[in-house]
Write an enzyme that holds these catalytic residues in place. Sequence first.
Site, PDB file in Angstrom:
ATOM      1  N   GLY A  50      -9.520   3.148   9.154  1.00  0.00           N
ATOM      2  CA  GLY A  50      -8.153   3.143   9.643  1.00  0.00           C
ATOM      3  C   GLY A  50      -7.116   2.906   8.563  1.00  0.00           C
ATOM      4  N   CYS A  51      -7.569   2.657   7.344  1.00  0.00           N
ATOM      5  CA  CYS A  51      -6.637   2.471   6.231  1.00  0.00           C
ATOM      6  C   CYS A  51      -6.519   3.783   5.465  1.00  0.00           C
ATOM      7  CB  CYS A  51      -7.113   1.383   5.277  1.00  0.00           C
ATOM      8  SG  CYS A  51      -6.988  -0.262   5.947  1.00  0.00           S
ATOM      9  N   GLN A  52      -5.306   4.141   5.112  1.00  0.00           N
ATOM     10  CA  GLN A  52      -5.075   5.359   4.343  1.00  0.00           C
ATOM     11  C   GLN A  52      -5.662   5.195   2.939  1.00  0.00           C
ATOM     12  OE1 GLN A  52      -0.946   6.330   3.843  1.00  0.00           O
ATOM     13  NE2 GLN A  52      -1.392   8.435   3.283  1.00  0.00           N
ATOM     14  N   SER A  53      -5.448   4.030   2.343  1.00  0.00           N
ATOM     15  CA  SER A  53      -6.034   3.755   1.035  1.00  0.00           C
ATOM     16  C   SER A  53      -7.395   3.090   1.255  1.00  0.00           C
ATOM     17  CB  SER A  53      -5.112   2.860   0.212  1.00  0.00           C
ATOM     18  OG  SER A  53      -4.665   1.780   0.974  1.00  0.00           O
TER      19      SER A  53
END
Length: 139
Positions: A50-53
């Site tokens: 769920g984290c872009q990075s």
Amino acid sequence: MTINEIQDEVIEEFSAFDDWMDKYQLLIDLGNEQEPLDEQYKTEQNLIDGCQSRVWLQCDKDAEGNLVFSAESDALIVKGIIALLIRVISGHKPQEILDADLYFIEQIGLKDHLSPTRSNGLLAMVKQVKAYALAYTMK
């Protein structure tokens, strides 16, 4: 210190700045001060969905039964955000973490000043921290 006492300390630190560029710089500084995560923990299993990075979160239980978190990210601001979250919750019992209302996120205005993808990433980090705490209450 309790989780709420640490949250109040964080809120006080951030309230010293009116400009969000200064607050972002504080986050970046917090991330840079954080110990790098040991390479052995940079695994797919420790990546937060769920984290872009890329954000890796490791959780261990110490001799007193407190959860100790360590993390790293490949993005400067995100590294600061996870460092801040760890500062608030690390070193506490699993049940304390589960019961915690992480009001500092709202109080310092973090939610309002993150892009939607970073905001989703922050929610994913909190969710993962609570999942670790829940898993350790069952052991």
